[in-house]
Design an enzyme around this catalytic site. Structure first.
Site, mmCIF file in Angstrom:
data_model
loop_
_atom_site.group_PDB
_atom_site.id
_atom_site.type_symbol
_atom_site.label_atom_id
_atom_site.label_comp_id
_atom_site.label_asym_id
_atom_site.label_seq_id
_atom_site.Cartn_x
_atom_site.Cartn_y
_atom_site.Cartn_z
ATOM 1 N N LYS A 190 -11.303 -2.959 -4.852
ATOM 2 C CA LYS A 190 -10.044 -2.786 -5.572
ATOM 3 C C LYS A 190 -10.217 -3.211 -7.030
ATOM 4 C CE LYS A 190 -6.861 -3.761 -1.714
ATOM 5 N NZ LYS A 190 -6.173 -2.462 -1.724
ATOM 6 N N ARG A 223 -6.165 -0.198 9.324
ATOM 7 C CA ARG A 223 -6.041 0.715 10.473
ATOM 8 C C ARG A 223 -7.237 0.597 11.406
ATOM 9 N NH1 ARG A 223 -5.342 5.689 6.409
ATOM 10 N NH2 ARG A 223 -4.733 3.929 5.096
HETATM 11 N N1 BES Z 1 -3.772 -3.862 2.095
HETATM 12 C C1 BES Z 1 -3.812 -2.580 1.523
HETATM 13 C C2 BES Z 1 -2.428 -1.973 1.333
HETATM 14 C C3 BES Z 1 -1.687 -2.361 0.095
HETATM 15 C C4 BES Z 1 -2.106 -1.912 -1.150
HETATM 16 C C5 BES Z 1 -0.540 -3.089 0.169
HETATM 17 C C6 BES Z 1 -1.409 -2.232 -2.288
HETATM 18 C C7 BES Z 1 0.172 -3.422 -0.966
HETATM 19 C C8 BES Z 1 -0.262 -2.994 -2.205
HETATM 20 C C9 BES Z 1 -4.610 -1.625 2.401
HETATM 21 O O1 BES Z 1 -5.643 -2.173 3.126
HETATM 22 C C10 BES Z 1 -5.207 -0.590 1.495
HETATM 23 O O2 BES Z 1 -5.949 -0.965 0.640
HETATM 24 N N2 BES Z 1 -4.849 0.663 1.685
HETATM 25 C C11 BES Z 1 -5.324 1.717 0.854
HETATM 26 C C12 BES Z 1 -5.518 2.926 1.729
HETATM 27 C C13 BES Z 1 -6.230 4.048 1.042
HETATM 28 C C14 BES Z 1 -7.664 3.659 0.748
HETATM 29 C C15 BES Z 1 -6.186 5.259 1.934
HETATM 30 C C16 BES Z 1 -4.264 1.976 -0.228
HETATM 31 O O3 BES Z 1 -3.074 1.906 0.079
HETATM 32 O O4 BES Z 1 -4.636 2.221 -1.349
HETATM 33 ZN ZN ZN Z 2 -7.469 -2.288 1.979
#
Ligand code: BES
Ligand code: ZN
Ligand code: ZN
Length: 502
Positions: A281, A355
């Site tokens: 990230k 997931r």
């Molecule tokens: N924990 C995050 C979801 C999240 C992101 C919550 C930003 C709150 C703020 C999750 O594990 C994640 O990173 N999801 C990705 C999925 C994507 C790679 C398909 C996302 O939401 O960007």
């Molecule tokens: Zn994530």
């Protein structure tokens, strides 16, 4: 803080402060009507309150608070708390008023506050609801994450008296429920607020086991070796990049009259820190990703609440705990992983880790032949894009369960909004090389639903299932009237309400 419901009049309360809810005048520019208990105080205090209201100092605007120093009355301060216009009233406003009043009283150095419960009896809010809503707002409102400050705040409200001219018994009934709901949520918030270096998977598992001992439910912990035996490919793939050993916590609670009943299974995403892994990230705001265990915290809080309220259900809690970091042995984008269910998953992004671990937990729930499954997860940023911070996303395969979740959301003040799960969304997760892929359509189209669809593929056949995406609701970046900055404990209050309906 103790909540003490009682029959009595504000004007006679021998404490530090008294509070009354006041509605705004429906007609613009006109002063609000002072409720009767405040009129009595005003008369004794020589009309300072009515004079101030006439001058427009206090209008009853939602969540505004005015403090009047009374001099010789038994209590030294009167707080007027704005309830807004009657036409805009909803029960959650009672929580807000209590949160505002308690914080204002505390900040003024008060130890004992009395709130006039009768001043919030309006539009379907009966004495019992007032007891519940005021208590929830007060206990949630006073909580702040302070455990790691060397100097703790000295000001503390010790007693909240809920005064009524009606039935103190009814107010007390509601207050008892509210205390359980809010205190359990505060425990969930405390854990959610704890950072990744302290609340790592082993620590979370130890906390779960201590809570189980203290509140009277069972707790079993699977380590990495057992996960391998269970063929939890999703768990093993996500944990591969971290030196923190993972844990899979299994909670069990048997309420009264629940022998032989099939259990309700609660599952919570417990990523103790989500760096994204190799699909790392951006560093801006990455610290927030300590909140990625909020689903796990909600399940822990719900178990405490259920055990304390002696909910007549059999419950199983499944809490997969993993840290998602990049490292020499981390999972790679492109990996193909055999999940516990036997399905293969292509890892398009190591940041779609939630997931992966939830899929193994969903499959593991088969062992318990569940009556219903509810999972909670800070699963997708897309959910924040779609719904903002005002409600959680609700998905599932069962209209009846979904509508009970919606009702519980309404009642608990933890709103949800249902998203469609039509069959054609299944295509979004189609992989060229495996049975399913962990990221939906390019560009993130319907990203929240795609994640929900991924989970659905691992739900045991024929079981009613509801999925709550709490990405937008688990954390307050700004304080709201009764929830400080940080973890909100979302899910605890909703689940407690739901467990009374299932
Ligand atoms: N924990 C995050 C979801 C999240 C992101 C919550 C930003 C709150 C703020 C999750 O594990 C994640 O990173 N999801 C990705 C999925 C994507 C790679 C398909 C996302 O939401 O960007
Ligand atoms: Zn994530
Ligand atoms: Zn995550």
């Amino acid at each position: 803080m103790d909540v003490i419901p009682a029959t009595g009049a504000l004007v006679e309360f021998k404490g530090d402060a008294v509070a009354v809810g006041v509605f705004e005048n429906q007609e613009k520019g006109k002063p609000p009507a002072l409720p009767q208990p405040a009129q009595g105080i005003d008369a004794k205090a020589g009309g300072i309150v009515s004079a101030s209201i006439k001058s427009g100092e206090f209008t009853g605007k939602l969540n505004s608070v005015s403090a009047y120093h009374l001099g010789s009355l038994p209590s030294r301060v009167l707080l007027l708390v704005g309830l807004g216009k009657k036409s805009d009233f909803e029960p959650d406003i009672v929580r807000q008023a209590a949160g505002k009043a308690c914080c204002a009283a505390r900040d003024l150095g008060a130890k004992k506050l009395a709130f006039c419960a009768d001043s919030v009896l309006f539009k379907g809010v009966k004495a019992k609801d007032a007891g519940r809503l005021l208590t929830e707002g007060a206990i949630l409102g006073l909580y702040k994450f302070q455990s790691h400050k060397s100097e703790a705040e000295k000001k503390e409200l010790e007693e909240l008296h809920l005064l009524t001219k009606g039935s103190a018994r009814e107010v007390a009934d509601g207050a008892k429920y509210g205390e359980i709901a809010a205190s359990s949520a505060n425990i969930a918030r405390e854990i959610a607020n704890s950072p990744g270096n302290l609340a790592h998977p082993q620590k979370m598992a130890a906390v779960a086991s201590e809570l189980a001992r203290n509140y009277g439910f069972k707790c079993k912990i699977l380590g990495k070796t057992e996960m391998a035996k269970e063929k939890m490919g999703g768990m093993l793939s996500v944990t591969a990049g971290s030196h923190q050993p993972p844990a899979f916590v299994i909670l069990e609670y048997e309420g009264p009259k629940s022998k032989g009943k099939k259990p309700v299974v609660l599952i919570g995403k417990g990523i103790t820190f989500d760096s994204g892994g190799i699909s790392i990230k951006p560093s801006k705001d990455m610290d927030r990703m300590k909140f990625d265990k909020s689903g796990a915290c909600a399940v822990l809080g719900a178990f405490i609440a259920a055990a304390r309220a002696k909910v007549p259900q059999r419950l199983v809690g499944l809490v997969p705990l993993v840290e998602n970091l990049p490292g020499g042995s981390a999972a790679r984008p492109g990996d193909i992983v055999k999940m516990r269910s036997g399905k293969t998953a292509e890892v398009i992004s190591t940041d779609a880790e939630g997931r992966m671990i939830l899929a193994d937990a969903l499959d593991y729930s088969k062992k318990y032949k569940p009556r219903a499954i509810i999972d909670l997860a800070t699963l997708t940023g897309a959910c924040v894009v779609a719904l903002g911070y005002e409600c959680s996303g609700l998905m599932g395969n069962d209209d009846k369960l979904a509508s009970l979740v919606e009702k519980s959301g309404e009642e608990s003040g933890e709103r949800v909004w249902r998203l469609p799960m039509w069959k054609f969304y299944n295509d979004y997760n189609k992989s060229e090389v495996a049975d399913i892929k962990n990221v939906g359509m390019a560009g993130g189209a319907a990203g929240t639903i795609a994640a929900g669809k991924f989970l659905e593929a691992f739900v045991p056949e024929g079981v009613a299932w509801a999925h709550l995406d709490i990405a937008g609701t688990a954390w307050n970046e700004k304080p709201s009237p009764y929830l400080a900055l940080g973890g909100t404990g979302v899910g605890v209050r909703l689940l407690l309400a739901l467990l009374h309906k299932l």
